[in-house]
Design a protein around this motif. Structure first.
Motif, PDB file in Angstrom:
ATOM      1  N   GLY A 131      12.678 -11.145 -43.353  1.00 58.05           N
ATOM      2  CA  GLY A 131      13.291 -12.455 -43.472  1.00 58.05           C
ATOM      3  C   GLY A 131      14.581 -12.519 -42.685  1.00 58.05           C
ATOM      4  N   LYS A 132      15.579 -13.203 -43.264  1.00 60.67           N
ATOM      5  CA  LYS A 132      16.862 -13.387 -42.579  1.00 60.67           C
ATOM      6  C   LYS A 132      17.738 -12.156 -42.803  1.00 60.67           C
ATOM      7  CE  LYS A 132      20.204 -17.009 -41.637  1.00 60.67           C
ATOM      8  NZ  LYS A 132      20.736 -18.330 -42.036  1.00 60.67           N
ATOM      9  N   SER A 133      17.296 -11.054 -42.247  1.00 60.72           N
ATOM     10  CA  SER A 133      18.002  -9.777 -42.375  1.00 60.72           C
ATOM     11  C   SER A 133      17.413  -8.828 -41.350  1.00 60.72           C
ATOM     12  CB  SER A 133      17.841  -9.217 -43.802  1.00 60.72           C
ATOM     13  OG  SER A 133      18.345  -7.899 -43.879  1.00 60.72           O
ATOM     14  N   ASN A 134      18.094  -7.705 -41.127  1.00 61.61           N
ATOM     15  CA  ASN A 134      17.544  -6.704 -40.221  1.00 61.61           C
ATOM     16  C   ASN A 134      16.793  -5.615 -40.986  1.00 61.61           C
ATOM     17  OD1 ASN A 134      19.710  -5.467 -41.438  1.00 61.61           O
ATOM     18  ND2 ASN A 134      20.451  -4.486 -39.568  1.00 61.61           N
ATOM     19  N   HIS A 135      16.457  -5.869 -42.249  1.00 58.59           N
ATOM     20  CA  HIS A 135      15.687  -4.928 -43.065  1.00 58.59           C
ATOM     21  C   HIS A 135      14.224  -5.335 -43.084  1.00 58.59           C
ATOM     22  CE1 HIS A 135      19.229  -3.138 -45.570  1.00 58.59           C
ATOM     23  NE2 HIS A 135      19.378  -3.025 -44.265  1.00 58.59           N
ATOM     24  N   LEU A 136      13.348  -4.344 -43.046  1.00 65.61           N
ATOM     25  CA  LEU A 136      11.900  -4.538 -43.188  1.00 65.61           C
ATOM     26  C   LEU A 136      11.431  -3.816 -44.440  1.00 65.61           C
ATOM     27  CD1 LEU A 136      10.408  -4.030 -39.606  1.00 65.61           C
ATOM     28  CD2 LEU A 136      10.256  -6.074 -40.995  1.00 65.61           C
ATOM     29  N   HIS A 137      10.637  -4.498 -45.247  1.00 62.97           N
ATOM     30  CA  HIS A 137      10.087  -3.888 -46.453  1.00 62.97           C
ATOM     31  C   HIS A 137       8.611  -3.585 -46.227  1.00 62.97           C
ATOM     32  CE1 HIS A 137      13.320  -5.497 -49.471  1.00 62.97           C
ATOM     33  NE2 HIS A 137      13.827  -4.802 -48.457  1.00 62.97           N
ATOM     34  N   LEU A 138       8.214  -2.347 -46.525  1.00 60.91           N
ATOM     35  CA  LEU A 138       6.817  -1.927 -46.412  1.00 60.91           C
ATOM     36  C   LEU A 138       6.284  -1.665 -47.817  1.00 60.91           C
ATOM     37  CD1 LEU A 138       6.978   0.526 -43.361  1.00 60.91           C
ATOM     38  CD2 LEU A 138       6.439  -1.903 -43.374  1.00 60.91           C
ATOM     39  N   TRP A 139       5.245  -2.410 -48.194  1.00 60.78           N
ATOM     40  CA  TRP A 139       4.637  -2.307 -49.525  1.00 60.78           C
ATOM     41  C   TRP A 139       3.292  -1.603 -49.404  1.00 60.78           C
ATOM     42  CZ3 TRP A 139       6.822  -4.180 -54.074  1.00 60.78           C
ATOM     43  CH2 TRP A 139       7.963  -4.984 -53.925  1.00 60.78           C
ATOM     44  N   CYS A 140       3.014  -0.736 -50.332  1.00 61.99           N
ATOM     45  CA  CYS A 140       1.692  -0.126 -50.466  1.00 61.99           C
ATOM     46  C   CYS A 140       0.909  -0.974 -51.460  1.00 61.99           C
ATOM     47  CB  CYS A 140       1.804   1.317 -50.959  1.00 61.99           C
ATOM     48  SG  CYS A 140       0.194   2.114 -51.174  1.00 61.99           S
ATOM     49  N   LEU A 141      -0.116  -1.665 -50.978  1.00 62.47           N
ATOM     50  CA  LEU A 141      -0.859  -2.587 -51.833  1.00 62.47           C
ATOM     51  C   LEU A 141      -1.767  -1.851 -52.811  1.00 62.47           C
ATOM     52  CD1 LEU A 141      -1.801  -5.389 -49.273  1.00 62.47           C
ATOM     53  CD2 LEU A 141       0.131  -5.282 -50.846  1.00 62.47           C
ATOM     54  N   GLU A 142      -2.154  -0.610 -52.487  1.00 62.80           N
ATOM     55  CA  GLU A 142      -2.959   0.150 -53.447  1.00 62.80           C
ATOM     56  C   GLU A 142      -2.099   0.612 -54.620  1.00 62.80           C
ATOM     57  OE1 GLU A 142      -4.674   3.261 -51.171  1.00 62.80           O
ATOM     58  OE2 GLU A 142      -6.356   2.039 -50.460  1.00 62.80           O
ATOM     59  N   ALA A 143      -0.909   1.153 -54.331  1.00 61.29           N
ATOM     60  CA  ALA A 143      -0.001   1.586 -55.398  1.00 61.29           C
ATOM     61  C   ALA A 143       0.835   0.435 -55.939  1.00 61.29           C
ATOM     62  CB  ALA A 143       0.920   2.693 -54.879  1.00 61.29           C
ATOM     63  N   ARG A 144       0.854  -0.709 -55.190  1.00 63.14           N
ATOM     64  CA  ARG A 144       1.586  -1.909 -55.618  1.00 63.14           C
ATOM     65  C   ARG A 144       3.069  -1.619 -55.809  1.00 63.14           C
ATOM     66  NH1 ARG A 144      -2.908  -3.600 -60.207  1.00 63.14           N
ATOM     67  NH2 ARG A 144      -4.712  -3.491 -58.796  1.00 63.14           N
ATOM     68  N   GLN A 145       3.661  -0.979 -54.834  1.00 58.88           N
ATOM     69  CA  GLN A 145       5.085  -0.670 -54.906  1.00 58.88           C
ATOM     70  C   GLN A 145       5.662  -0.610 -53.496  1.00 58.88           C
ATOM     71  OE1 GLN A 145       5.541   3.150 -56.745  1.00 58.88           O
ATOM     72  NE2 GLN A 145       4.477   4.262 -55.132  1.00 58.88           N
ATOM     73  N   LEU A 146       6.960  -0.796 -53.442  1.00 59.53           N
ATOM     74  CA  LEU A 146       7.690  -0.704 -52.178  1.00 59.53           C
ATOM     75  C   LEU A 146       7.937   0.766 -51.874  1.00 59.53           C
ATOM     76  CD1 LEU A 146       9.259  -2.292 -49.938  1.00 59.53           C
ATOM     77  CD2 LEU A 146      11.263  -2.098 -51.410  1.00 59.53           C
ATOM     78  N   PHE A 147       7.448   1.226 -50.703  1.00 61.91           N
ATOM     79  CA  PHE A 147       7.570   2.654 -50.413  1.00 61.91           C
ATOM     80  C   PHE A 147       8.498   2.944 -49.244  1.00 61.91           C
ATOM     81  CE2 PHE A 147       4.271   1.380 -47.490  1.00 61.91           C
ATOM     82  CZ  PHE A 147       4.451   2.177 -46.372  1.00 61.91           C
ATOM     83  N   ARG A 148       8.918   1.918 -48.497  1.00 62.06           N
ATOM     84  CA  ARG A 148       9.808   2.205 -47.371  1.00 62.06           C
ATOM     85  C   ARG A 148      10.589   0.944 -46.993  1.00 62.06           C
ATOM     86  NH1 ARG A 148       7.075   5.494 -42.903  1.00 62.06           N
ATOM     87  NH2 ARG A 148       7.231   6.974 -44.622  1.00 62.06           N
ATOM     88  N   ILE A 149      11.854   1.159 -46.625  1.00 58.91           N
ATOM     89  CA  ILE A 149      12.710   0.096 -46.106  1.00 58.91           C
ATOM     90  C   ILE A 149      13.204   0.547 -44.739  1.00 58.91           C
ATOM     91  CG2 ILE A 149      14.818  -1.248 -46.412  1.00 58.91           C
ATOM     92  CD1 ILE A 149      14.495  -0.890 -49.408  1.00 58.91           C
ATOM     93  N   ILE A 150      12.914  -0.233 -43.738  1.00 59.00           N
ATOM     94  CA  ILE A 150      13.300   0.092 -42.363  1.00 59.00           C
ATOM     95  C   ILE A 150      14.428  -0.845 -41.951  1.00 59.00           C
ATOM     96  CG2 ILE A 150      12.534   0.201 -39.956  1.00 59.00           C
ATOM     97  CD1 ILE A 150       9.741   0.770 -40.944  1.00 59.00           C
ATOM     98  N   GLN A 151      15.493  -0.249 -41.430  1.00 57.69           N
ATOM     99  CA  GLN A 151      16.625  -1.033 -40.956  1.00 57.69           C
ATOM    100  C   GLN A 151      16.577  -1.093 -39.435  1.00 57.69           C
ATOM    101  OE1 GLN A 151      20.448   0.358 -42.142  1.00 57.69           O
ATOM    102  NE2 GLN A 151      21.565  -1.358 -41.262  1.00 57.69           N
ATOM    103  N   MET A 152      16.506  -2.318 -38.921  1.00 54.96           N
ATOM    104  CA  MET A 152      16.481  -2.506 -37.470  1.00 54.96           C
ATOM    105  C   MET A 152      17.905  -2.379 -36.918  1.00 54.96           C
ATOM    106  SD  MET A 152      13.260  -3.086 -36.838  1.00 54.96           S
ATOM    107  CE  MET A 152      13.303  -3.808 -35.196  1.00 54.96           C
ATOM    108  N   SER A 153      18.037  -2.507 -35.615  1.00 58.15           N
ATOM    109  CA  SER A 153      19.349  -2.398 -34.972  1.00 58.15           C
ATOM    110  C   SER A 153      20.221  -3.581 -35.358  1.00 58.15           C
ATOM    111  CB  SER A 153      19.180  -2.341 -33.447  1.00 58.15           C
ATOM    112  OG  SER A 153      18.622  -3.561 -32.971  1.00 58.15           O
ATOM    113  N   THR A 154      21.487  -3.450 -35.075  1.00 56.99           N
ATOM    114  CA  THR A 154      22.446  -4.515 -35.430  1.00 56.99           C
ATOM    115  C   THR A 154      22.221  -5.777 -34.607  1.00 56.99           C
ATOM    116  OG1 THR A 154      24.013  -3.563 -33.855  1.00 56.99           O
ATOM    117  CG2 THR A 154      24.191  -2.863 -36.158  1.00 56.99           C
ATOM    118  N   LYS A 155      21.493  -5.661 -33.508  1.00 56.45           N
ATOM    119  CA  LYS A 155      21.197  -6.859 -32.711  1.00 56.45           C
ATOM    120  C   LYS A 155      20.256  -7.797 -33.442  1.00 56.45           C
ATOM    121  CE  LYS A 155      21.612  -4.322 -28.346  1.00 56.45           C
ATOM    122  NZ  LYS A 155      20.898  -3.906 -27.095  1.00 56.45           N
ATOM    123  N   VAL A 156      19.523  -7.270 -34.394  1.00 56.22           N
ATOM    124  CA  VAL A 156      18.568  -8.082 -35.153  1.00 56.22           C
ATOM    125  C   VAL A 156      19.274  -8.637 -36.382  1.00 56.22           C
ATOM    126  CG1 VAL A 156      16.375  -8.099 -36.387  1.00 56.22           C
ATOM    127  CG2 VAL A 156      16.634  -6.689 -34.329  1.00 56.22           C
TER     128      VAL A 156
END
Length: 970
Positions: free
Chosen positions: A233-258
């Motif tokens: 969304g309106k942030s430089n963070h990406l959330h990766l969800w595992c739909l089988e486990a139904r939980q958030l397993f990783r947060i990726i932070q993009m560069s400051t340009k994003v």
């Protein structure tokens, strides 16, 4: 980078030379749409979508023009003009030529790209539709707007369900998970729900993200296996969800340009089995960055700050990226050119630990490997018997269950219908075939086969089978490649294209169904065909020959007499599945019966075809005639053949009936396709090795030849370069000589120009001196003339002042005389009256005295007037003579109207007529005075005229003298 302007063209080529995208930007072609009207303008593309093959895409602009771009065939076509902007597109429906478009009036329309006609018009939304998601089967579609999401049945184009929400909670996106029946709905409050497609039962809800990295989700992407959901969304963070486990397993932070993420999409890979590892992230700066979600490394990026990207779509096979730029143009990128790392195949799973020398191999080792790889025939026979016994035991209990087919059909009823009408209805034929064959529609397994690309065996398929339709050739090539990837035997089967072609032509718009129909045909109706590979199936041909010998010995004996074997009268019909000898309608009618019966029905059809053609066959005596007969259409009623097949199925003895040697129908397994290894593996492996060796030898030969050609090319290139260098040196030498000659000529011209310039300067200097001298003389002359004019003006002022004083004195004297005279006259009048009063006697004497006195007074007055007039004339003449002499001495000065003024001044002098009052004079005296005044006036006029003539002559002479120096100077 090539650029193509669509203009007002409705069709044409996308590029005019073979594209060679650079590794730097990877752009294959840039597509723009400019109008050529009176006021030209750019039509901006708004949406783009790929079809299921990935080689064709559709794009719409803001005026409603919709184009189809065939990247494989290098063609574009204008398929529709909707006259309003499109807000969403979808191009992967079950019917491959149809596409969905959402328009600005909140409606959704379905068009056909081939006929360019409107298929259906769907309404129901009250706001703009911004997303269309199509189910993997192409049967359903979900359209999403800000207030609702609707589920449509694309077979009937009717709305099945509608998702209603509260006004306070808006919808972000609703879409199908790939290759599943799950619908994922994402709302603006960050809640994400999973629903079952058929029942719309809520399967689960994802928990809320942690508060430390809580963002409002705007965009989403799912891997092809449906296991990982990426949200941003309106942030430089990406959330990766595992739909089988139904939980958030990783947060990726993009560069400051994003600062904000506008779009997410996974990049498909042929070797990851749907678990995509590369994610494309389009940020607010118009740059789409592709990162590895495992290593979190940036792999490559497209777009720039100057040429930003508005939206992007990736083809299903991951070869192309279509991006709509911020300037409204459309860029097509090549993923292969952008990156080479993610396209490299993985390392081999089997490594050679030790290569045994050939002398150590023994027949026992070879047999052990063959035994371990194949099932022994006795065991196979026992398994057959056991299976048959099991079927006999269960026949009575599951008779009705065995005849039940998918989609509510019953095999017995279909057979009854088929026997009654001879064929299935054309409208429902494909539906019935899919039910009879029980096709599993394994999208994932088929996609993995397709993703492996074109098999090396079928790269040059068009050379051996030149098909006019490029689309049909492409589908045939892909289907054969998928079969070869499924089982290695099919890469060496020479008759596979002949076997598959009629089904490819029939199902060319649905490659999955086409592949599964052919695979089902091979597993069931082609049993034991490959046991004698690479030879024809001798066992199958023997079955056919046994049946023919039982039912028509005469025909078989005729074949034997003319050395015609089953490889000539049976095998051509089998390897082409009767497509060469039947028309389309006859072939469809035949396979309605084949698919509805036991696999032995196909073999019985070969026997029936020969028996029904016995008359022309008995008349054939040459082998070429037999070959022609079984490879061309013949005058034969297919209904008679089918009835004969049913008769053979019923009357053939059990011991020679193919029914006893072939298995019953077995459908393809769900999820993954079964392993096909019913062939002599050692022969195939040996052929594969030999073919690989030959291919390697050929590659070595080609490499060596290429090396030699490269060396020869380098030698030729060097020779050409040397010759070009020598020619260039010669040209340079000649050019240098030419330049030297030109320089010498230019120097001579410059010297001559300098000489002419010096002469011109000298002439100009002399002219300048003459002009300065003349100007100086004119200036001195002008000063002298001004001084003389000033002196004359002073003399004129002095003369006018003297004249004015003289005139004043004379006028005063004349006024004094006139007053004296008037007083005297008054006195005399008074005295005259007194004398009259004195008496009549004194009147005569007094009168005489008065006359004498009057005459005396008149004479005195006349003398005074004459003297005054003479003085005035003398003064005037003197002035005129002085003026004429002065003018003659100074002829170049402007002539002044002095005479007139002096005349006017002279008019101011007193005249005699003005001094006397005629009423007081004696008549005779008055007449005498008038006569003298007239004489004076005449004399005065004559004098004035003479003065004027004299002045004119002097002026003419002066002018002549003034003009003579000017003429001489000129």
């Amino acid at each position: 980078m090539q650029s193509t302007d669509l203009g007002n063209k409705e069709s044409g080529k996308i590029w005019h030379r073979k594209p060679s995208p650079a590794t730097r930007d990877g752009i294959i072609v840039n597509i723009i749409h400019n109008t050529s009207d009176y006021h030209p303008k750019v039509l901006r593309f708004l949406n783009v979508a790929f079809d299921g093959t990935g080689d064709c895409l559709i794009a719409g602009d803001h005026q409603g023009n919709i184009y189809v771009f065939d990247l494989y065939g290098n063609r574009f076509n204008l398929v529709q003009r909707t006259a309003q902007a499109c807000t969403a597109l979808a191009f992967n429906l079950r019917r491959k030529s149809e596409f969905l478009v959402a328009l600005a009036d909140y409606s959704i329309k379905c068009f056909d790209t081939v006929t360019k006609e409107l298929v259906s018009w769907m309404r129901g939304h009250e706001s703009s539709v911004f997303s269309i998601s199509v189910h993997a089967s192409g049967k359903y579609a979900i359209t999403t707007s800000s207030d609702t999401a609707q589920l449509w049945d694309l077979d009937t184009f009717q709305r099945k369900r509608k998702l209603n929400i509260r006004q306070s909670v808006g919808i972000q996106k609703v879409f199908f998970l790939p290759l599943s029946n799950t619908i994922l709905s994402c709302f603006k409050d960050n809640s994400i729900f999973a629903w079952e497609c058929d029942t719309l039962f809520c399967k689960y809800q994802l928990p809320a993200p942690p508060e430390s990295s809580s963002i409002l989700y705007k965009v989403f992407a799912v891997t092809r296996d449906g296991r990982i959901l990426a949200a941003g969304g309106k942030s430089n963070h990406l959330h990766l969800w595992c739909l089988e486990a139904r939980q958030l397993f990783r947060i990726i932070q993009m560069s400051t340009k994003v600062r904000a993420i506008r779009h997410l999409e996974f990049l498909p890979d042929s070797f990851d089995a749907g678990s995509n590892q590369v994610l494309g992230v389009l940020s607010q700066d118009g740059i789409m960055r592709f990162i590895n979600i495992q290593t979190c490394k940036l792999l490559f990026e497209i777009g720039s700050l100057d040429e930003g990207i508005s939206s992007s779509v990736i083809s299903p096979h991951g070869r192309y990226i279509a991006s709509i730029m911020e300037n409204g143009s459309l860029n097509i990128y090549s993923v292969q050119a952008l990156t080479q790392e993610i396209n490299k195949p993985p390392l081999p799973l089997v490594k050679v630990i030790e290569d045994l020398p050939k002398n150590k191999l023994s027949s026992s080792d070879l047999k052990m490997k063959v035994t371990s790889g194949r099932v022994q025939q006795p065991a196979k026979s026992r398994e057959k018997i056991q299976t048959r016994i099991l079927k006999q035991d269960l026949t009575g209990d599951f008779e009705s269950k065995k005849n039940e087919l998918p989609d509510g059909l019953n095999k017995k009823r279909l057979q009854i219908l088929l026997k009654g009408y001879g064929e299935y209805p054309t409208k429902y034929r494909m539906f019935i075939w899919r039910s009879l064959l029980q096709l599993p529609e394994n999208h994932t397994a088929f996609s993995s086969l397709i993703d492996k690309g074109t098999h090396v065996t079928f790269l040059n398929l068009q050379k051996k089978y030149p098909i006019k339709s490029r689309k049909l050739l492409r589908v045939l090539q892909r289907t054969l490649s998928a079969l070869a990837h499924w089982s290695v035997i099919f890469s060496d089967t020479p008759y596979l294209p002949l076997l598959a072609f009629p089904f490819v032509k029939l199902f060319q718009n649905n490659q999955l169904i086409c592949f599964e129909v052919i695979a089902t045909l091979i597993i069931n109706w082609c049993q034991h065909w490959f046991e004698y590979f690479p030879n024809p199936p001798i066992n199958i041909l023997s079955m056919i020959e046994n049946v023919l010998a039982f039912h028509d010995k005469e025909l078989l004996q005729h074949f034997i007499d003319h050395d015609i074997t089953s490889q000539l009268y049976a095998w051509p019909l089998l390897e082409t599945v009767f497509s060469e000898v039947l028309t389309r309608e006859e072939w469809l009618k035949l396979f309605d019966n084949i698919f509805s019966n036991h696999p032995s029905f196909l073999l019985m059809t070969v026997v029936a075809y020969n028996m029904c053609s016995r008359v022309p066959l008995l008349n054939c005596n040459l082998k070429d005639d037999f070959e022609f007969f079984f490879h061309h259409r013949n005058n034969l009623d297919i209904n008679v053949v089918i009835r004969q097949v049913y008769h053979l199925m019923e009357t053939t003895p059990t011991d020679i009936h193919p029914n006893s040697m072939l298995h019953v129908f077995v459908a393809l397994t769900k999820g993954q396709y079964p392993v096909f290894n019913q062939y002599p593996k050692f022969i195939v492996d040996y052929q594969t090795q030999e073919r690989e060796r030959i291919r390697n030898d050929e590659l070595d030969y080609l490499r060596e030849r290429q090396t030699v050609e490269d060396m020869q090319a380098e030698v030729d290139q060097q020779r050409v370069e040397d010759e070009a260098w020598y020619q260039k040196q010669e040209l340079l030498r000649k050019a240098e000589e030419t330049r030297r000659e030109m320089l010498l000529q230019e120097e001579e011209k410059i010297i001559q120009q300098r000489q002419r310039l010096a002469a011109v300067k000298r002439e100009l200097k002399v002219k300048e001196m003459h002009l300065q001298d003349a100007a100086r003389r004119r200036f001195l002359k002008l000063q002298q003339d001004q001084q003389e004019m000033e002196l004359r003006r002073l003399d004129d002022e002095i003369g006018r002042k003297n004249l004015t004083e003289n005139q004043a004195a004379v006028a005063k004297e004349m006024r004094a005389d006139a007053d004296a005279y008037r007083r005297k006259v008054d006195l005399e009048e008074h005295m005259f009256h007194k004398l009259i009063e004195a008496g009549e006697t004194q009147s005569q004497k007094t009168q005489k005295w008065k006359e004498a006195e009057g005459k005396e007074f008149c004479l005195r007055s006349a003398k005074k007037a004459s003297a005054l007039s003479d003085a005035s004339r003398k003064w005037f003449l003197k002035q005129e003579i002085n003026a004429a002499v002065e003018h003659a001495e100074n002829p170049c000065h402007k002539e002044e109207p002095r005479f007139q003024n002096e005349q006017e001044d002279s008019s101011c002098l007193p005249r005699t007529s003005h001094l006397n009052d005629s009423s007081e004079m004696h008549p005779s005296t008055q007449i005498s005075l008038n006569r003298r005044a007239v004489e004076w006036d005449t004399t005065e006029q004559n004098l004035i005229q003479k003065v004027r003539n004299l002045r004119q002559r002097l002026t003419a002479q002066a002018r002549h003298r003034c003009q003579t120096p000017h003429l001489l100077a000129a």
